[in-house]
Scaffold this motif. Sequence first.
Motif, short mmCIF file in Angstrom:
data_model
loop_
_atom_site.label_atom_id
_atom_site.label_comp_id
_atom_site.label_asym_id
_atom_site.label_seq_id
_atom_site.Cartn_x
_atom_site.Cartn_y
_atom_site.Cartn_z
N LYS A 40 0.77 -1.47 0.00
CA LYS A 40 0.12 -0.10 0.08
C LYS A 40 0.97 1.14 -0.15
N GLU A 41 1.95 1.31 0.80
CA GLU A 41 2.66 2.49 0.63
C GLU A 41 3.66 2.58 -0.40
N GLY A 42 4.32 1.47 -0.69
CA GLY A 42 5.42 1.39 -1.75
C GLY A 42 6.51 2.28 -0.97
N SER A 60 23.52 7.68 -9.39
CA SER A 60 22.20 8.37 -8.88
C SER A 60 21.06 7.58 -9.35
N VAL A 61 19.84 7.93 -8.77
CA VAL A 61 18.85 7.25 -9.14
C VAL A 61 18.00 8.37 -9.88
N GLY A 62 17.35 8.10 -10.96
CA GLY A 62 16.78 8.75 -11.85
C GLY A 62 15.32 8.80 -11.57
N SER A 63 14.84 7.78 -11.33
CA SER A 63 13.21 7.64 -10.85
C SER A 63 13.08 6.30 -10.11
N ILE A 64 12.06 6.09 -9.59
CA ILE A 64 11.44 4.82 -9.19
C ILE A 64 10.40 4.27 -10.13
N GLU A 65 10.59 2.85 -10.62
CA GLU A 65 9.44 2.45 -11.51
C GLU A 65 8.28 2.30 -10.83
N GLU A 66 6.97 2.84 -11.40
CA GLU A 66 5.85 2.36 -11.23
C GLU A 66 5.43 0.97 -11.49
N LYS A 67 5.20 -0.02 -10.70
CA LYS A 67 5.00 -1.42 -10.94
C LYS A 67 3.85 -2.00 -10.76
N MET A 68 3.33 -2.96 -11.26
CA MET A 68 2.25 -3.85 -11.06
C MET A 68 2.08 -4.41 -9.39
N GLY A 69 3.33 -4.68 -9.31
CA GLY A 69 3.30 -5.49 -7.81
C GLY A 69 4.92 -4.96 -7.07
N ILE A 70 5.11 -5.89 -6.22
CA ILE A 70 6.32 -5.76 -5.35
C ILE A 70 6.62 -4.33 -4.99
N HIS A 71 5.67 -3.68 -4.66
CA HIS A 71 5.61 -2.14 -4.50
C HIS A 71 6.66 -1.79 -3.31
N GLY A 72 6.79 -2.75 -2.31
CA GLY A 72 7.81 -2.42 -1.17
C GLY A 72 9.38 -2.57 -1.70
N ASN A 73 9.49 -2.94 -3.07
CA ASN A 73 10.84 -2.96 -3.28
C ASN A 73 11.20 -1.74 -4.36
N SER A 74 12.25 -1.15 -3.86
CA SER A 74 12.76 0.14 -4.67
C SER A 74 13.11 -0.31 -6.24
#
Length: 590
Positions: free
Chosen positions: A61-63, A248-262
């Motif tokens: 839920k949080e991601g 560096s990180v460009g962005s976090i992928e918006e995914k279908m699942g495994i939201h808790g993993n960056s």
Amino acid sequence: MPSYTAPVKDIQYVLHDLLKVSQSDIPGYADLEPEFTEAILEAAGQLASEVVAPLNTVGDKEGCTFENGVITTPTGFKEAFEEVKEGGWTGLDLPAEYGGQGMPYLMGTAVGEMLSGANQAFTMYQGLTHGAASAILAHGTDEQKSTYLPKMTSCEWTGTMNLTEPHCGTDLGLMRTKAEPQADGSYKITGQKIFISAGDHDLSSNVIHLVLAKIAGGPEGIKGVSLFIVPKFLVKEDGSVGARNGVSVGSIEEKMGIHGNSTCVMNYDDATGYLLGTEHKGMRAMFTMMNEARLGVGMQGLAQAEAAYQNAVIYAKDRLQGRAVTGAENPDGPADPLIVHPDIRRNLMDQKSFIEGARAFMLWGAQLIDQSHRSKDADADGLISLMTPVLKGFLTDKGYEATVNAQQVYGGHGYIEEWGMSQFTRDARIAMIYEGANGVQALDLVGRKLATDGGKHVMAFFELVKGFCKENGDGDMAEFTGPLKQASKDLQGAGMFFMQNGMKNPNAALSGSYDFMHLFGYVCLGLMWARMAKVSLEALANGTADPEFHQNKLTTARYFMARQLPMTGTLLKRIESGADPVMTLPADAF
């Protein structure tokens, strides 16, 4: 919120009744007495059920959040990760000289299933680190090992693998990330990688990236790829964390699942990197990590299926809906529980027979890895190399299917987020894609693995099945070895079709590769169920203290033989239809 109970009893059954691990001559296995493994599994199971599993829904839920260049993991992840680290779970099967506990890979796999079943996204942080550490252990210099492995073993520092780029995934020969040699022996790494699991986060003080890149002037294509250690923070001579590297990180992928993993887009801008292994031999070094990761991903398919199944069983026993066609089984209530209905039972038996067979297959595969590495057994190495695409591809395909079936038990409630069943399906879906999509696994199996060493290893597998069926073809075992023998003939028939048609028409073989991977998977699970049937028949004959457990094993084995294993005949027919049904339609007609 869904619950999770670690399947300690069934894992113990596989380890000791089926695989008889403490009787094995594999170095280190003599220590794996039932009391010892039970203590480890019980402790890991308690950690999984009480600490890690409650965060599964939270993470979904949080991601992860990405603000001002900093990634924050979901509430509770950091505290739970500290507890996992303090218990020594991150280095369970890593070498003692680097702070690990030196246990067999088998035990790491068994514990890994429980942690992944409790919370896949969370467990990936240590899982990726383990894979990166294994690659450094296999290919690093003594200095690299002493610099990185102690803190990666403890997960004070975590690790990643960086392969995919925006324009290339499987075809890594197309990569554009460059490595420029420097006077001090290091390299400057420049490029962008995508889909990087655990790419950055707040769980560790450093992230050690393993990055594939091309050294200027090297060979074209995949032959020009090298592997580099690129830390987030450079490491000082005394081993402490130094200046920030050019990553560096460009962005976090918006995914279908495994939201808790960056899952991150990673940018490398003249980042300092250190060659791991030999120039232009990066794929060899990376595959040390990839093969381990593929087995771990197969385990994820099994683990998500187990977690979803547990909750579906609870719901099926509690939910009152309709009456049994043979008469009320809950006459004092307004309706009978769902589990009385034949189609619900079919659904649950499909899940149960897959999960328990897959667990045996997975742990047998882990034992083969130990036999290969600890006993330097080339035959075991060849067999597990053959099995790796089957373990990864079949277990994730069928594991995902099991999560869908578990969701179906809930009816409409399975589609409502408050029940939590969709998360198992969404999390399981990625396992069919990453670490080599399952279609690629099938191509690897048919195009490369079958012919390895002149077909020696697949022939050894056929002999293994044949020998078991011959030794156990009479009496009570006949109902298990008969179907297994037929399934093995179907698998051999498919292999013969490839031999007769593959050279003159490669598409004839490759069009059937996915079906072949599944056919192979069914035979492997059939072998596991036949072996478990033998174990449980003997236990009952010898007066076991737990007859109900072994009777249930036999009932499930019979179900698999009657309802699942016959799929090999259908898959053989599909394979034998050749390339025409697949390749005839013009591309413009799609």
